[in-house]
Design a protein around this motif. Structure first.
Motif, PDB file in Angstrom:
ATOM      1  N   MET A  95      46.707   8.768 -83.169  1.00  0.00           N
ATOM      2  CA  MET A  95      47.275   8.481 -84.483  1.00  0.00           C
ATOM      3  C   MET A  95      46.571   7.285 -85.136  1.00  0.00           C
ATOM      4  O   MET A  95      46.255   7.303 -86.324  1.00  0.00           O
ATOM      5  N   LYS A  96      46.305   6.252 -84.352  1.00  0.00           N
ATOM      6  CA  LYS A  96      45.631   5.061 -84.877  1.00  0.00           C
ATOM      7  C   LYS A  96      44.198   5.387 -85.285  1.00  0.00           C
ATOM      8  O   LYS A  96      43.725   4.947 -86.338  1.00  0.00           O
ATOM      9  N   MET A  97      43.485   6.158 -84.471  1.00  0.00           N
ATOM     10  CA  MET A  97      42.112   6.538 -84.803  1.00  0.00           C
ATOM     11  C   MET A  97      42.074   7.351 -86.099  1.00  0.00           C
ATOM     12  O   MET A  97      41.206   7.151 -86.943  1.00  0.00           O
ATOM     13  N   HIS A  98      43.046   8.251 -86.251  1.00  0.00           N
ATOM     14  CA  HIS A  98      43.144   9.046 -87.480  1.00  0.00           C
ATOM     15  C   HIS A  98      43.387   8.141 -88.685  1.00  0.00           C
ATOM     16  O   HIS A  98      42.752   8.271 -89.725  1.00  0.00           O
ATOM     17  N   LEU A 117      39.015  17.104 -80.658  1.00  0.00           N
ATOM     18  CA  LEU A 117      38.482  17.916 -81.755  1.00  0.00           C
ATOM     19  C   LEU A 117      39.520  18.928 -82.230  1.00  0.00           C
ATOM     20  O   LEU A 117      39.792  19.038 -83.436  1.00  0.00           O
ATOM     21  N   PHE A 118      40.111  19.672 -81.305  1.00  0.00           N
ATOM     22  CA  PHE A 118      41.018  20.742 -81.712  1.00  0.00           C
ATOM     23  C   PHE A 118      42.336  20.197 -82.252  1.00  0.00           C
ATOM     24  O   PHE A 118      42.942  20.821 -83.130  1.00  0.00           O
ATOM     25  N   GLU A 119      42.758  19.048 -81.778  1.00  0.00           N
ATOM     26  CA  GLU A 119      43.976  18.472 -82.357  1.00  0.00           C
ATOM     27  C   GLU A 119      43.721  18.051 -83.798  1.00  0.00           C
ATOM     28  O   GLU A 119      44.521  18.348 -84.688  1.00  0.00           O
ATOM     29  N   ILE A 120      42.601  17.393 -84.050  1.00  0.00           N
ATOM     30  CA  ILE A 120      42.348  16.893 -85.408  1.00  0.00           C
ATOM     31  C   ILE A 120      42.084  18.052 -86.374  1.00  0.00           C
ATOM     32  O   ILE A 120      42.460  17.993 -87.548  1.00  0.00           O
ATOM     33  N   TRP A 123      45.494  19.572 -87.155  1.00  0.00           N
ATOM     34  CA  TRP A 123      46.183  18.745 -88.156  1.00  0.00           C
ATOM     35  C   TRP A 123      45.683  19.072 -89.561  1.00  0.00           C
ATOM     36  O   TRP A 123      46.446  19.128 -90.513  1.00  0.00           O
ATOM     37  N   SER A 124      44.374  19.291 -89.693  1.00  0.00           N
ATOM     38  CA  SER A 124      43.801  19.651 -90.991  1.00  0.00           C
ATOM     39  C   SER A 124      44.325  21.014 -91.443  1.00  0.00           C
ATOM     40  O   SER A 124      44.722  21.196 -92.598  1.00  0.00           O
ATOM     41  N   GLN A 125      44.334  21.977 -90.528  1.00  0.00           N
ATOM     42  CA  GLN A 125      44.808  23.327 -90.834  1.00  0.00           C
ATOM     43  C   GLN A 125      46.261  23.296 -91.312  1.00  0.00           C
ATOM     44  O   GLN A 125      46.656  24.071 -92.189  1.00  0.00           O
ATOM     45  N   LYS A 131      40.601  15.263 -94.308  1.00  0.00           N
ATOM     46  CA  LYS A 131      39.369  14.541 -93.997  1.00  0.00           C
ATOM     47  C   LYS A 131      38.336  15.496 -93.389  1.00  0.00           C
ATOM     48  O   LYS A 131      38.690  16.432 -92.683  1.00  0.00           O
ATOM     49  N   PRO A 132      37.047  15.260 -93.658  1.00  0.00           N
ATOM     50  CA  PRO A 132      36.012  16.130 -93.104  1.00  0.00           C
ATOM     51  C   PRO A 132      35.860  15.979 -91.596  1.00  0.00           C
ATOM     52  O   PRO A 132      35.985  14.872 -91.060  1.00  0.00           O
ATOM     53  N   ILE A 133      35.597  17.099 -90.943  1.00  0.00           N
ATOM     54  CA  ILE A 133      35.444  17.132 -89.479  1.00  0.00           C
ATOM     55  C   ILE A 133      34.083  17.738 -89.160  1.00  0.00           C
ATOM     56  O   ILE A 133      33.823  18.910 -89.460  1.00  0.00           O
TER      57      ILE A 133
END
Length: 196
Positions: A95-98, A117-120, A123-125, A131-133
Motif C-alpha cells: 500500500m505504501k509503495m503504491h 505485478l499481478f496485485e497491482i 487493482w488497476s483492472q 497508474k501505468p504498469i
C-alpha cells in the motif's frame, strides 16, 4: 502525458544467472536517476533489487526503500538510501509503495515479483488506480508469461483491454515513453469502490 516523478520497481531479491539482466537492472537505475525519477522499491541491497538501487545511487538519484519490520535486518537493507520506510507487514508495504509511486515497472524475479505485478494490475483492472504498469522483458524473460496471458484472452478469461493494461517492451527508454503516454481504461461504475 503522465507525470512520472516516482516509479516503483518490482524485481527479484536473487540475482539469477543472467548477467544481461543484472546489467539492465543497473541501467534502469541509472536512467531513472538521470531523468530525476525517484525509485521506490523494497529497500534491499541484494539481488536484482540491489542493482537497480545501486544504479540510481551511483548517479546521485533519489531512492525510497519500503520494508516490513520482519525483513528489517541490517545485512539486507541498502545503506545510503534517501529514505527508509518501515511497515508492519507485507500488505502495508505494498500500500505504501503504491501511494508513493506514479507508475510501476517489473523486472525479472520469482514468485514475489509476480505476486506484486499481478496485485497491482488487478487493482488497476478494478479501478483502484490508473497508474501505468510496465514490464521490462529483458532477453525474452517474460515471453512464456505473455503467452499465457494471450491464452487467457483467447479462452475468454481475460478481456483484451485488461491485457493491454500491461505495457511491455525490452527497451527501457521505449517502455518509459509508453508509460508516459498511457491512457487508462474506463472502468465500469459498478466496479468502482467507494473510497470515502
Amino acid at each position: 502525458m503522465n507525470s512520472l516523478d516516482s516509479i516503483c520497481v518490482f524485481c527479484g531479491s536473487s540475482e539469477g544467472n543472467d548477467t544481461n539482466i543484472i546489467s539492465e537492472a543497473f541501467l534502469l537505475g541509472e536512467k531513472l536517476a538521470r531523468k530525476n525519477i525517484t525509485l521506490v522499491y523494497g529497500a534491499a541491497k541484494i539481488g536484482i533489487m540491489g542493482h537497480v538501487a545501486r544504479g540510481v545511487m551511483e548517479h546521485k538519484g533519489k531512492v525510497i526503500g519500503v520494508i516490513p519490520e520482519f525483513l528489517k535486518r541490517k545485512e539486507l537493507i541498502h545503506h545510503g538510501l534517501s529514505e527508509l520506510i518501515t511497515t508492519h507487514n507485507m500488505h502495508e508495504r505494498k500500500m505504501k509503495m503504491h501511494e508513493l509511486s506514479d507508475g510501476f515497472i517489473t523486472l525479472p524475479g520469482g514468485f514475489g515479483t509476480l505476486e506484486e505485478l499481478f496485485e497491482i494490475i488487478t487493482w488497476s483492472q478494478l479501478g483502484l488506480h490508473q497508474k501505468p504498469i510496465g514490464l521490462l522483458n529483458i532477453g525474452g524473460f517474460y515471453d512464456h508469461l505473455l503467452g499465457l496471458l494471450e491464452n487467457m484472452v483467447r479462452r475468454g478469461f481475460l478481456k483484451m483491454e485488461n491485457y493491454e493494461l500491461l505495457l511491455v517492451d525490452d527497451d527501457i527508454d521505449r517502455l518509459l515513453e509508453k508509460m508516459k503516454a498511457f491512457k487508462p481504461v474506463q472502468v465500469p461504475k459498478w466496479l468502482k469502490l467507494d473510497r470515502t
